[in-house]
Write a protein that holds these residues in place. Structure first.
Motif, short mmCIF file in Angstrom:
data_model
loop_
_atom_site.label_atom_id
_atom_site.label_comp_id
_atom_site.label_asym_id
_atom_site.label_seq_id
_atom_site.Cartn_x
_atom_site.Cartn_y
_atom_site.Cartn_z
N VAL B 29 -17.11 14.18 -12.97
CA VAL B 29 -16.00 13.77 -13.60
C VAL B 29 -15.56 12.52 -12.45
N HIS B 30 -15.38 11.36 -12.89
CA HIS B 30 -14.94 10.22 -11.96
C HIS B 30 -13.63 9.91 -12.57
N ALA B 31 -12.73 9.51 -11.41
CA ALA B 31 -11.40 8.85 -11.53
C ALA B 31 -11.51 7.27 -11.23
N ILE B 32 -11.18 6.45 -12.17
CA ILE B 32 -10.84 5.19 -11.39
C ILE B 32 -9.37 4.76 -11.42
N MET B 33 -8.86 4.17 -10.52
CA MET B 33 -7.55 3.95 -10.47
C MET B 33 -7.63 2.47 -9.88
N GLY B 34 -6.10 2.03 -9.71
CA GLY B 34 -6.32 0.58 -9.38
C GLY B 34 -4.98 -0.31 -9.88
N PRO B 35 -4.65 -1.14 -9.39
CA PRO B 35 -3.47 -1.88 -9.74
C PRO B 35 -3.66 -2.60 -11.07
N LEU B 199 -15.12 9.73 -17.41
CA LEU B 199 -14.76 8.79 -16.61
C LEU B 199 -13.17 8.52 -16.76
N LEU B 200 -12.38 9.01 -15.87
CA LEU B 200 -10.98 8.99 -16.22
C LEU B 200 -10.21 7.55 -15.47
N ILE B 201 -9.49 6.66 -16.27
CA ILE B 201 -8.94 5.64 -16.00
C ILE B 201 -7.41 6.22 -15.81
N THR B 202 -6.92 6.06 -14.85
CA THR B 202 -5.29 6.75 -14.66
C THR B 202 -4.55 5.95 -13.41
N HIS B 203 -3.29 6.02 -13.65
CA HIS B 203 -2.75 5.48 -12.46
C HIS B 203 -1.90 6.51 -11.79
N TYR B 204 -2.13 7.77 -12.57
CA TYR B 204 -1.24 8.73 -11.67
C TYR B 204 -2.18 9.90 -11.28
N GLN B 205 -1.68 10.57 -10.24
CA GLN B 205 -2.15 11.62 -9.41
C GLN B 205 -2.08 12.90 -10.24
N ARG B 206 -0.97 12.83 -11.17
CA ARG B 206 -0.54 14.08 -11.62
C ARG B 206 -1.78 14.62 -12.79
N LEU B 207 -2.35 13.67 -13.63
CA LEU B 207 -3.57 13.80 -14.32
C LEU B 207 -4.83 14.73 -13.76
N LEU B 208 -4.59 14.30 -12.43
CA LEU B 208 -5.87 14.70 -11.64
C LEU B 208 -5.42 16.03 -10.93
N ASP B 209 -4.49 16.46 -11.03
CA ASP B 209 -4.15 17.90 -10.62
C ASP B 209 -4.58 18.64 -11.84
N GLY B 229 -13.19 11.28 -2.16
CA GLY B 229 -13.02 12.33 -2.87
C GLY B 229 -11.65 12.74 -3.57
N PRO B 230 -11.43 13.80 -4.25
CA PRO B 230 -10.31 14.07 -4.95
C PRO B 230 -8.94 13.92 -4.12
N ASP B 231 -9.34 14.06 -2.68
CA ASP B 231 -8.06 13.75 -1.74
C ASP B 231 -7.48 12.26 -1.96
N LEU B 232 -8.32 11.24 -2.11
CA LEU B 232 -7.88 9.94 -2.27
C LEU B 232 -6.75 9.55 -3.22
N ALA B 233 -6.82 10.41 -4.28
CA ALA B 233 -5.75 10.12 -5.23
C ALA B 233 -4.28 10.34 -4.67
N ARG B 234 -4.11 11.56 -3.92
CA ARG B 234 -3.11 11.84 -3.19
C ARG B 234 -2.47 10.53 -2.29
N THR B 235 -3.64 10.05 -1.64
CA THR B 235 -3.27 9.13 -0.69
C THR B 235 -2.73 8.03 -1.28
N LEU B 236 -3.30 7.68 -2.39
CA LEU B 236 -2.94 6.44 -3.29
C LEU B 236 -1.47 6.53 -3.52
#
Ligand code: ATP
Ligand code: MG
Lengths: 441, 252
Positions: B29-35, B199-209, B229-236
Motif C-alpha cells: 500500500v503506497h500513499a501519495i501526498m502533496g500540495p 495507491l492512496l492519494i490523500t491530504h490527511y494523516q487520518r486515513l493512514l491511521d 515510511g508511514p511516519d512521514l505522513a505524521r511529519t508532513l
C-alpha cells in the motif's frame, strides 16, 4: 423565367390532381369543402423558407419530385409493415382504408371507421367535425382537398375505451407517390381514450397527414405517435387539438424515420382547467431533417401546459424544435412550462431550438429552458474506466438522455416496447424500413 | 505490479508531471501526498487511461504489460481501478446497471461466466453491507443526487465488487465524516491481500491511521520529491511541505 411560389406549387400539384377520383362520390357539403380547400391552396401555395414557421425546412426535395397520387395497394403487400397489436385498430394503406387489416369495434359507445364510411353512415356527425377547417398551411389545404380516405373516431359522452386504439398508416410506394390521410377524432364529455398512431412504409412516398382532434369537457386523451417512415419517405403532419373545459391531453411524439419530417402540433386550451402535457423525442441520423413545431394556446384562465422535447442528432442530421406558447390577455393564472434539450453526436449534426413565448398578461407562471450539448466526456470516461465497452458506454448515455421522455409514457407495456425500439436505434446503425419487426414479438 | 519510469505528462503545452518514478509491488500500500495542483490526480487519470494527456516521455508497466498501450476499458478489465476524486453523476443510468455491466465485462475478460441477475443481486447485496449502504442506492441513477460521502462510498462499493489487482484511490477520504471514513477504510482494508496493491492519494494523516501504508511519497510540482515510511505522513501533518521544497531546491 422565374415563377412565383404559388405557380410552382400549382405546377407541382398538376402532376397528381387529375388522378384524384373521390370527388364524384362525395356528399355535396364535402365537395364544397374540397373546392374551398383547393381554392385556398391556390392562394397559399406550399410554404417556403420565407414563411416564418418554415424557415428551417426547405421543401426543395419535394418540389423537385413528380408525385403521383397513391393508389390502393394489395393488403398483402402492406401486411409485413403492420405491427401485431392487441385490441381495435384501423389500417390505412396508401391513404386508403384496408378493411382486411383492421379490427373495428361494434359498439354504441364509440365508433371507429374509415372516414369515407363515416360520410355514408354518420354524415351529420362528420359534417360537424369537418366543417370550418382551419387551413393554416398549404399542406392542410391539400389534405383537405385530396384525401382519399382516413379515420373517423368518436367517443360518446362518458365512453371509456379500455384498450389502446391503433391508427396505422402504411405507405407502399413503387414510384414517387403522395397520400393524404385525414384523421378526424372527437372525444365526448368525460370520455377517455388511449390512441396510438403509427407511420411506416416502403419507398419514396410523401405522406401528408392532417388530424383534427377535439376533446370535449373533461375528456382525457393519451396520444402517442410513432413516426417510423422509410428513409426515402417524407412525412408532413398537421395535428390540431382543441380542448374544452377540464379536458386533459397527454401527447408523445416519437420521430425516428423519414428523410424529411415536419410535424406541426397545436392545441387550443379554450376553456378553464384544460391542460396538456406534450412530450417529444427526435432521433436523427444520416441526412435526416426533422422539424417539429408546437403551438400551445392558452385562451382561458386556469389552463395549464407542460412541454418536454428532446432531440438526438447524429451524422449530418438536423433537428428543429420550435415551441410556441401564447397566453391570451384574459387567460389569467395559467402555468406554462417548456424544456428543450438537444444532444449532438457529430460535428456535422445540427440542432435548432426556438422557444417562442407570447404572453399577454402578468398573472401567469411560465418557465422555459433549452440546451444544446454533446455527450458528456467525463461521464463517458467514467463508464469506460469501469470496463464498459466505449460503444456500449456511448449508447448508454444516449439512452439515458432519451429516458426522461420514455419514462413519461403511461402505458407500461408500450413504454417497454418503445424503449427497446429507441435502444435499438441508438445502439446500432439505421435499419431499412420501420420498426414493425420490433412489434411482432 | 506497477512500475513507472521517468513519466512526463503535459496538458496542452503545459508540463504537469515532470519525471515520476514509482514502483509498487504486489501486496503493498503506497500513499501519495502533496500540495494542491501538484499533479496527483493527473497521475491517477493517466494510469486509468483518460484522454487529453500527452505522455511526452517515460513508460508505465503494469503486470509486465505496457500500460499506455492498453485501452482504458482493457485496463479496467485487467484489474486496474480508479476511485475518482470527483465521482461523476450519470442521470438515466442506474447504479445497478453499471455495477453489473462492469463486473460482467471484467469476468468475461477473465474467461469467467457472466453472472445472471439473481446471482449478481445476491453478491452486490453482500458488498453493500460492507460499505454500510442501503439497497435503494442500487436503483438510483449513478451518483445523481448522492451526497459527497455517499459518492465516495459508492466508489468503494464498485471497488470491492470488482476486486481489482491495483486500486487507485484519489482522495476517497476527502469530505467524509468520521463514521464514513471508518467504513470506507474498513472497506479498503478488507481488500488488502498479498496479490493486490493499493495507491492512496490523500491530504490527511487520518486515513493512514486506519490504512497503514508501506510507503509514503510526496508529489510536488510534478515530481516525487521525497519518499519514506508511514511516519512521514505524521511529519508532513506537523510540518507541512515547505521544508521539503527547500530540500529540493538545494538538491537541484
Ligand atoms: N484540463 C486541464 N487544463 C489545464 N490544466 C489542467 C487541466 N487539468 C489539470 N490541470 C492542471 O494540472 C495541475 C495538476 O492538477 P491535478 O488535478 O493533477 O492536481 P492534484 O495534485 O490532484 O491537486 P488536488 O490536491 O487539489 O486534487 C494543476 O495545476 C491543474 O490546474
Ligand atoms: Mg486531485
Amino acid at each position: 423565367m422565374t415563377r412565383s411560389h404559388t405557380e410552382t406549387a400549382q405546377a407541382w400539384l398538376s402532376g397528381f390532381q387529375a388522378e384524384f377520383t373521390r370527388k364524384e362520390t362525395d356528399l355535396a357539403w364535402l365537395g364544397a369543402l374540397r373546392n374551398q380547400a383547393r381554392a385556398t391552396f391556390q392562394k397559399q401555395g406550399l410554404p417556403t423558407t420565407r414563411t416564418e414557421s418554415w424557415k428551417y425546412t426547405s421543401l426543395a426535395p419535394l418540389l423537385d419530385t413528380e408525385y403521383h397520387l397513391a393508389q390502393t395497394e394489395e393488403e398483402a403487400a402492406a401486411q409485413p409493415y403492420v405491427p401485431s397489436t392487441e385490441g381495435f385498430r384501423i389500417v390505412l394503406v396508401n391513404g386508403h382504408f384496408a378493411p382486411g387489416l383492421s379490427r373495428l369495434p361494434q359498439t354504441e359507445e364509440w365508433g371507429l371507421m374509415s372516414l369515407y364510411e363515416a360520410s355514408r353512415l354518420t354524415p351529420g356527425r362528420l359534417e360537424d367535425h369537418l366543417l370550418h377547417p382551419n387551413l393554416e398551411s398549404g399542406f392542410s389545404s391539400l389534405n383537405e382537398a385530396f384525401w382519399e380516405d382516413g379515420v373517423f373516431l368518436y367517443l360518446n359522452p362518458a365512453a371509456q375505451v379500455k384498450e389502446p386504439v391503433w391508427i396505422i398508416c402504411v405507405n407502399v410506394a413503387h414510384q414517387a407517390s403522395i397520400s393524404h390521410p385525414r384523421l378526424a377524432i372527437s372525444l365526448g364529455r368525460h370520455s377517455r381514450l388511449a390512441l396510438i398512431e403509427y407511420h411506416v412504409g416502403q419507398g419514396p412516398y410523401l405522406s401528408n397527414i392532417r388530424s383534427t382532434i377535439h376533446l370535449d369537457e373533461n375528456a382525457h386523451l393519451d396520444y402517442l405517435r410513432l413516426q417510423c417512415e422509410h428513409p426515402l419517405a417524407h412525412h408532413i403532419a398537421d395535428i390540431e387539438f382543441t380542448q374544452r373545459a377540464g379536458a386533459t391531453l397527454q401527447s408523445h411524439s416519437f420521430t425516428l424515420g423519414g428523410a424529411l419530417s415536419r410535424i406541426s402540433l397545436s392545441t387550443c386550451l379554450s376553456d378553464a382547467k384544460a391542460s396538456c402535457r406534450l412530450f417529444g423525442l427526435m432521433l436523427g441520423q444520416n441526412h435526416q431533417h426533422q422539424d417539429e413545431h408546437t403551438h400551445i394556446r392558452h385562451a382561458a384562465a386556469h389552463t395549464h401546459s407542460e412541454e418536454h422535447y428532446r432531440s438526438i442528432q447524429d451524422d449530418a442530421s438536423h433537428g428543429i424544435f420550435c415551441g410556441r406558447i401564447k397566453v391570451e390577455a384574459g387567460a389569467l393564472q395559467c402555468t406554462a412550462k417548456q424544456t428543450s434539450h438537444n444532444l449532438l453526436l457529430s460535428p456535422s449534426a445540427e440542432a435548432t431550438t426556438l422557444p417562442q413565448l407570447e404572453i399577454l398578461n402578468d398573472d401567469i407562471t411560465c418557465s422555459h429552458g433549452a440546451t444544446v450539448g454533446q455527450l458528456d466526456e467525463t461521464a463517458l470516461f467514467y463508464l469506460i474506466s469501469r470496463g464498459l465497452d466505449p460503444d456500449e458506454a456511448r449508447a448508454l448515455l444516449k439512452q439515458a438522455f432519451a429516458k426522461t421522455i420514455l419514462d413519461s409514457i403511461p402505458n407500461p407495456a408500450l413504454k417497454d416496447k418503445i424503449s427497446r425500439l429507441i435502444q435499438e436505434k441508438l445502439g446500432q446503425p439505421l435499419r431499412q424500413g420501420g420498426a414493425h419487426v420490433f412489434f411482432h414479438d | 505490479m506497477l512500475d513507472i519510469r521517468n513519466l512526463h505528462v503535459a496538458i496542452g503545452d503545459k508540463p504537469i508531471l515532470k519525471g515520476i518514478d514509482l514502483q509498487v509491488k504486489p501486496g503493498e500500500v503506497h500513499a501519495i501526498m502533496g500540495p494542491n495542483g501538484s499533479g496527483k490526480s493527473t497521475l491517477a487519470q493517466v494510469l486509468a487511461g483518460r484522454e487529453g494527456y500527452h505522455i511526452t516521455a517515460g513508460e508505465i508497466r503494469y503486470e509486465q504489460q505496457d500500460l499506455l498501450k492498453l485501452a482504458p476499458e482493457i485496463r479496467a478489465r485487467e484489474g486496474l481501478f480508479l476511485a475518482f476524486q470527483y465521482p461523476v453523476e450519470i442521470p438515466g443510468v442506474t447504479n445497478i446497471y453499471l455495477l453489473k455491466a462492469a463486473l460482467n465485462a471484467r469476468r468475461k475478460h477473465l474467461g469467467l461466466p457472466e453472472l445472471d441477475a439473481i446471482d449478481f443481486l445476491q453478491l452486490v447485496k453482500d458488498k453493500l453491507k460492507l460499505v454500510n449502504m442501503d439497497e435503494a442506492f442500487l436503483y438510483r441513477p449513478v451518483n445523481e443526487g448522492f451526497s459527497g460521502g455517499e459518492k465516495k462510498r459508492n466508489e468503494i462499493l464498485q471497488m470491492i465488487l470488482l476486486e481489482p489487482k491495483l486500486a487507485l484511490l484519489d482522495e476517497t477520504d476527502s469530505g467524509l465524516d468520521i463514521d464514513a471514513l471508518k467504513t470506507v477504510s474498513e472497506g479498503v482494508n478488507t481488500m488488502r491481500d498479498p496479490a493486490r496493491s493499493i495507491l492512496l492519494i490523500t491530504h490527511y494523516q487520518r486515513l493512514l491511521d486506519y490504512i497503514k501504508p508501506d510507503v509514503v511519497h510526496v508529489l510536488a510540482q510534478g515530481k516525487i520529491i521525497h519518499s519514506g515510511g508511514p511516519d512521514l505522513a505524521r511529519t508532513l501533518e506537523d510540518r507541512g511541505y515547505g521544508w521539503l521544497d527547500t530540500d529540493q531546491e538545494v538538491a537541484v
